[in-house]
Motif scaffolding. Sequence first.
Motif, PDB file in Angstrom:
ATOM      1  N   GLU A 163       0.935  -1.197   0.331  1.00  0.00           N
ATOM      2  CA  GLU A 163      -0.058  -0.244   0.066  1.00  0.00           C
ATOM      3  C   GLU A 163       1.250   1.269   0.174  1.00  0.00           C
ATOM      4  OE1 GLU A 163      -3.085   0.049  -0.380  1.00  0.00           O
ATOM      5  OE2 GLU A 163      -2.603  -2.032  -1.001  1.00  0.00           O
ATOM      6  N   ARG A 164       2.005   0.846   0.896  1.00  0.00           N
ATOM      7  CA  ARG A 164       3.329   2.466   0.843  1.00  0.00           C
ATOM      8  C   ARG A 164       3.199   2.576  -0.205  1.00  0.00           C
ATOM      9  NH1 ARG A 164       6.083   4.105   5.738  1.00  0.00           N
ATOM     10  NH2 ARG A 164       6.254   6.131   4.841  1.00  0.00           N
ATOM     11  N   GLU A 165       3.672   1.338  -1.596  1.00  0.00           N
ATOM     12  CA  GLU A 165       4.280   1.804  -2.558  1.00  0.00           C
ATOM     13  C   GLU A 165       2.810   2.127  -3.099  1.00  0.00           C
ATOM     14  OE1 GLU A 165       5.822  -2.146  -4.220  1.00  0.00           O
ATOM     15  OE2 GLU A 165       7.262  -2.433  -2.914  1.00  0.00           O
ATOM     16  N   ARG A 166       2.053   1.648  -4.187  1.00  0.00           N
ATOM     17  CA  ARG A 166       1.304   1.842  -4.038  1.00  0.00           C
ATOM     18  C   ARG A 166       0.099   3.952  -4.186  1.00  0.00           C
ATOM     19  NH1 ARG A 166      -5.024   2.173  -4.402  1.00  0.00           N
ATOM     20  NH2 ARG A 166      -4.428   2.159  -2.074  1.00  0.00           N
ATOM     21  N   LYS A 167       0.043   3.786  -2.585  1.00  0.00           N
ATOM     22  CA  LYS A 167      -0.248   5.374  -2.488  1.00  0.00           C
ATOM     23  C   LYS A 167       0.791   6.224  -1.801  1.00  0.00           C
ATOM     24  CE  LYS A 167      -3.982   6.068  -0.309  1.00  0.00           C
ATOM     25  NZ  LYS A 167      -5.012   6.855  -0.618  1.00  0.00           N
ATOM     26  N   GLY A 168       2.102   5.311  -2.006  1.00  0.00           N
ATOM     27  CA  GLY A 168       3.561   6.998  -1.403  1.00  0.00           C
ATOM     28  C   GLY A 168       2.945   7.377   0.126  1.00  0.00           C
ATOM     29  N   TRP A 169       1.877   6.456   0.687  1.00  0.00           N
ATOM     30  CA  TRP A 169       1.995   6.836   2.378  1.00  0.00           C
ATOM     31  C   TRP A 169       1.107   5.932   3.062  1.00  0.00           C
ATOM     32  CZ3 TRP A 169      -2.900   8.217   4.603  1.00  0.00           C
ATOM     33  CH2 TRP A 169      -3.542   8.450   3.399  1.00  0.00           C
ATOM     34  N   ILE A 170       1.179   5.440   4.592  1.00  0.00           N
ATOM     35  CA  ILE A 170       0.157   4.916   4.815  1.00  0.00           C
ATOM     36  C   ILE A 170       0.000   5.190   6.393  1.00  0.00           C
ATOM     37  CG2 ILE A 170       1.840   3.499   5.631  1.00  0.00           C
ATOM     38  CD1 ILE A 170      -0.808   1.035   5.566  1.00  0.00           C
ATOM     39  N   MET A 171      -1.046   5.094   6.720  1.00  0.00           N
ATOM     40  CA  MET A 171      -1.406   5.825   7.411  1.00  0.00           C
ATOM     41  C   MET A 171      -2.224   4.357   8.465  1.00  0.00           C
ATOM     42  SD  MET A 171      -2.585   9.116   9.286  1.00  0.00           S
ATOM     43  CE  MET A 171      -3.359  10.039   7.849  1.00  0.00           C
ATOM     44  N   ASP A 172      -1.621   3.896   9.829  1.00  0.00           N
ATOM     45  CA  ASP A 172      -2.085   2.027  10.313  1.00  0.00           C
ATOM     46  C   ASP A 172      -1.956   2.501  11.688  1.00  0.00           C
ATOM     47  OD1 ASP A 172       0.317   1.785  10.301  1.00  0.00           O
ATOM     48  OD2 ASP A 172       0.430  -0.268   9.752  1.00  0.00           O
ATOM     49  N   THR A 173      -3.124   2.382  12.312  1.00  0.00           N
ATOM     50  CA  THR A 173      -3.729   1.816  13.600  1.00  0.00           C
ATOM     51  C   THR A 173      -3.993   0.428  14.298  1.00  0.00           C
ATOM     52  OG1 THR A 173      -4.655   3.824  13.535  1.00  0.00           O
ATOM     53  CG2 THR A 173      -4.942   2.694  16.229  1.00  0.00           C
ATOM     54  N   TYR A 174      -3.270   0.408  15.874  1.00  0.00           N
ATOM     55  CA  TYR A 174      -3.813  -1.216  15.735  1.00  0.00           C
ATOM     56  C   TYR A 174      -4.316  -1.766  17.318  1.00  0.00           C
ATOM     57  CZ  TYR A 174       1.322  -2.292  16.234  1.00  0.00           C
ATOM     58  OH  TYR A 174       3.102  -1.972  16.185  1.00  0.00           O
ATOM     59  N   LEU A 175      -4.572  -2.390  17.774  1.00  0.00           N
ATOM     60  CA  LEU A 175      -4.821  -3.246  19.349  1.00  0.00           C
ATOM     61  C   LEU A 175      -4.303  -4.268  19.187  1.00  0.00           C
ATOM     62  CD1 LEU A 175      -8.153  -2.352  21.599  1.00  0.00           C
ATOM     63  CD2 LEU A 175      -7.125  -4.515  20.655  1.00  0.00           C
ATOM     64  N   LEU A 176      -3.333  -4.545  20.285  1.00  0.00           N
ATOM     65  CA  LEU A 176      -2.768  -5.622  20.738  1.00  0.00           C
ATOM     66  C   LEU A 176      -3.376  -5.660  21.840  1.00  0.00           C
ATOM     67  CD1 LEU A 176       0.743  -4.490  20.204  1.00  0.00           C
ATOM     68  CD2 LEU A 176      -0.624  -6.571  18.655  1.00  0.00           C
ATOM     69  N   ARG A 177      -3.486  -7.085  21.731  1.00  0.00           N
ATOM     70  CA  ARG A 177      -4.227  -7.762  23.288  1.00  0.00           C
ATOM     71  C   ARG A 177      -4.281  -9.128  24.022  1.00  0.00           C
ATOM     72  NH1 ARG A 177     -10.692  -7.118  22.529  1.00  0.00           N
ATOM     73  NH2 ARG A 177     -10.855  -8.950  21.351  1.00  0.00           N
ATOM     74  N   ARG A 178      -3.270  -8.877  25.160  1.00  0.00           N
ATOM     75  CA  ARG A 178      -2.613 -10.260  25.356  1.00  0.00           C
ATOM     76  C   ARG A 178      -3.622 -11.137  26.315  1.00  0.00           C
ATOM     77  NH1 ARG A 178       1.085  -6.837  29.283  1.00  0.00           N
ATOM     78  NH2 ARG A 178       3.479  -7.803  27.937  1.00  0.00           N
ATOM     79  N   THR A 179      -3.824 -12.694  25.547  1.00  0.00           N
ATOM     80  CA  THR A 179      -4.704 -13.176  26.033  1.00  0.00           C
ATOM     81  C   THR A 179      -5.117 -13.388  27.794  1.00  0.00           C
ATOM     82  OG1 THR A 179      -4.777 -14.863  24.028  1.00  0.00           O
ATOM     83  CG2 THR A 179      -5.109 -15.643  25.934  1.00  0.00           C
ATOM     84  N   PRO A 180      -5.903 -13.314  28.012  1.00  0.00           N
ATOM     85  CA  PRO A 180      -6.285 -12.823  29.811  1.00  0.00           C
ATOM     86  C   PRO A 180      -5.138 -13.939  30.285  1.00  0.00           C
ATOM     87  CG  PRO A 180      -7.878 -12.763  28.609  1.00  0.00           C
ATOM     88  CD  PRO A 180      -7.700 -13.620  27.353  1.00  0.00           C
ATOM     89  N   ARG A 181      -4.281 -13.871  31.497  1.00  0.00           N
ATOM     90  CA  ARG A 181      -3.188 -14.637  31.966  1.00  0.00           C
ATOM     91  C   ARG A 181      -4.513 -15.600  33.250  1.00  0.00           C
ATOM     92  NH1 ARG A 181       1.429 -10.421  32.146  1.00  0.00           N
ATOM     93  NH2 ARG A 181      -0.393  -9.395  32.706  1.00  0.00           N
TER      94      ARG A 181
END
Length: 253
Positions: free
Chosen positions: A235-253
Amino acid sequence: MKKVLLIGIGAGNPDYVTIQAVKALNEADVFFFLDKGEEKEDLANLRRTVCERYIEDKSYRIVEVPGPVRDPGAPDYKSGVHAWHREKAQIFSSLIADELKDGEVGAFLVWGDPSLYDSTLRVIDQILAQGALAFEYEIIPGITAVQALAAEHKIALNPIGEPVHITTGRRLLEGLPDKVDTAVVMLDNGSGLRALIDEDVEIFWGAYLGTPDQILISGKLTDCVDAIQTARTEERERKGWIMDTYLLRRTPR
Ligand SMILES: C[S@@+](CC[C@H](N)C(=O)[O-])C[C@H]1O[C@@H](n2cnc3c(N)ncnc32)[C@H](O)[C@@H]1O
């Protein structure tokens, strides 16, 4: 007295613009757009679309100036950011001094919300603290990329009664604070994606949220990370820029 509005316009979809933002847009005489380099056309286009779609009296002015670029060669990240903010303060000061008459309202359209990883508010505070310019200002909140991510994946950010940590890809490499199992990661150049790869973690990833180019990937981090990295690169190659956000969630211990 001059007035400056910092209007959060949401993180990508013109439909994210709130009724409060529409009222503020219609109050402004002048809009200040800072040219942002590679992403500039798409971002400036969203700002123009928002103005065209929501402002009734088309006699408003747009003043577009080149934005300063943060020096990646600065001795450390924070001193580089401070220098960049000082440069921005000079540009904003000139805009407010030269382009806004007494009694007029000027507006900065802020991507997402002004309270989250955005320098506009800090720069305005810096200008007022210098005392050379007098103006009043107001902030209109907007929908952040974090809210857009949660809505698009149909997830709550926090496990019941638990905290959520919001951080950057760079800081994620230092690990998560003690007893924090959920993190939202922004401003990542891709390096943070594997920071928790050795743990039992789920990821909810979104790029270009709220736009026609939106991409969503979710699942176990170990299963998804390659697909996410491939999507980032392509996507970065296609559009020249990327904006991404993500959530990481540990499996409950
Ligand atoms: C300078 S911060 C601006 C955040 C913005 N003030 C907000 O409230 O969302 C830029 C970062 O926000 C995130 N971001 C902003 N818009 C996004 C979008 N439409 N899709 C995915 N991430 C986005 C990305 O992590 C990007 O690196």
